[in-house]
Design an enzyme around this catalytic site. Structure first.
Site, short mmCIF file in Angstrom:
data_model
loop_
_atom_site.label_atom_id
_atom_site.label_comp_id
_atom_site.label_asym_id
_atom_site.label_seq_id
_atom_site.Cartn_x
_atom_site.Cartn_y
_atom_site.Cartn_z
N CYS B 86 0.61 -1.09 -0.17
CA CYS B 86 0.00 -0.03 -0.14
C CYS B 86 0.95 1.38 0.01
O CYS B 86 1.59 1.48 -1.13
CB CYS B 86 -0.91 -0.16 1.24
SG CYS B 86 -2.16 1.22 1.03
N HIS B 203 -3.44 -5.55 1.10
CA HIS B 203 -2.90 -5.80 2.26
C HIS B 203 -2.79 -7.18 2.71
O HIS B 203 -3.78 -7.89 3.48
CB HIS B 203 -3.62 -5.07 3.63
CG HIS B 203 -3.33 -3.64 3.64
ND1 HIS B 203 -2.37 -2.98 4.12
CD2 HIS B 203 -3.99 -2.66 2.93
CE1 HIS B 203 -2.45 -1.61 3.82
NE2 HIS B 203 -3.38 -1.40 3.16
N GLU B 205 -1.20 -8.83 4.94
CA GLU B 205 -0.76 -8.98 6.62
C GLU B 205 -2.21 -9.07 7.20
O GLU B 205 -2.45 -9.32 8.40
CB GLU B 205 -0.02 -7.94 7.02
CG GLU B 205 -0.49 -6.56 7.30
CD GLU B 205 -0.65 -5.79 5.85
OE1 GLU B 205 -0.26 -6.28 4.89
OE2 GLU B 205 -0.69 -4.42 6.19
#
Lengths: 80, 229
Positions: B86, B203, B205
């Site tokens: 990002c 994302h 994660e």
């Protein structure tokens, strides 16, 4: 010496913010407004008094930070 | 594998990445503040998501010129793996480690939701745990994720297999409807030429633990640990 840098989007790069401004102007009744493009103006003072050196410095600033030359053009104005 | 997460003022996904890395590595990653000019040797550097330096001037522009970034660029040149997520992707384009630029979303809205992305290749240290062509579900949360590069650059990216992920629908078909931000050719992530640097807007994660609603992001971290240990 004062410097003013105009940063604008290159031709061919879509400008969704310019489009939104254009539509808003139309909605406000301003007819015949076309090809709105949004950019930025960055102003600062320079201690350098030699115009040629000042221009070279600002040119380097534009290349390194002030503009992203993948999508943006810049124009430099020096004054004083 | 040893990993470092670079922390900038305004980063807000650094700890999510820390948790995901800890889970896959079984040890702590190094957390490196943006003012550091040197840090221990690592196999992977992660540039996390967030709003570094308040997104002033352009997203990622200030971070790209921060003290720590000279070191990141130097290590990337030596082949150290770099993952930009990002805002980290925006930094990588600003440093020139990756081509192109991330512009304001085409509809001007901040987009925050899960999207489908298609894994274009499993031949990288980042994607070896996925199948080529696999569609995975990963969240996006950004205002400036609209990938732009000129036609010559895009063709070169295609020819060299540097497109990592494309926005797709649930069965893996790349459609205009699946594109959340107007990115050219539905591009969600790109590699450098050597495929040692990856930048992506989604994302991974945030979906690396079933307790958080999904696990589709975890293979990136597991794959890195396997490839770089």
């Amino acid at each position: 010496m004062k410097a003013r840098v105009h940063v604008t989007l290159k031709n061919g790069v879509l400008d969704p913010q310019g489009k939104a401004i254009e539509q808003a102007l139309g909605a406000l009744g301003f007819g015949g407004v076309e090809e709105v493009r949004q950019g930025k103006v960055i102003e600062f003072s320079l201690q350098e008094s030699d115009p040629a050196k000042a221009r070279a410095d600002v040119e380097a600033m534009c290349q390194k930070l002030l503009a992203n030359t993948v999508i943006e053009n810049y124009a430099i104005e020096l004054d004083g | 594998m040893k990993a470092a997460v670079i922390v900038f003022p305004g980063s807000n996904c650094d700890r999510d990445v820390q948790v995901a890395l800890r889970q896959s590595m079984g040890r702590e990653p190094l957390m490196v503040w943006h003012k550091e000019t040197d840090f221990d040797a690592v196999d992977l550097i992660v540039l996390p998501g967030g709003f570094s330096y308040g997104d002033y001037l352009r997203c990622g522009a200030m971070a790209a010129n921060s003290p720590v970034m000279k070191e990141v660029v130097a290590r990337a040149a030596k082949g150290v793996a770099v993952l930009g997520i990002c805002n980290g992707f925006q930094m990588l384009t600003e440093t020139g480690l990756l081509p192109g630029v991330l512009m304001r979303n085409a509809d001007l809205r901040f987009v925050c939701r899960d999207v489908g992305i298609k894994v274009e290749t499993s031949q990288s240290v980042f994607t070896s745990r996925y199948e080529q062509g696999e569609a995975i579900r990963i969240p996006v949360a950004h205002h400036d994720g609209n990938y732009f590069a000129d036609e010559d650059t895009l063709s070169a990216l295609e020819d060299r297999g540097q497109i990592a992920f494309r926005y797709c629908d649930a069965d893996g078909t790349v459609t205009p409807q699946a594109n959340p931000n107007g990115s050219q050719r539905n591009i969600a992530g790109v590699y450098n030429e050597a495929k040692t640097v990856l930048g992506l807007m989604p994302h991974p994660e945030r979906l690396a633990d079933p307790k958080l609603g999904g696990n589709d992001g975890r293979p990136i971290f597991d794959g890195l640990v396997e490839a770089l240990s």
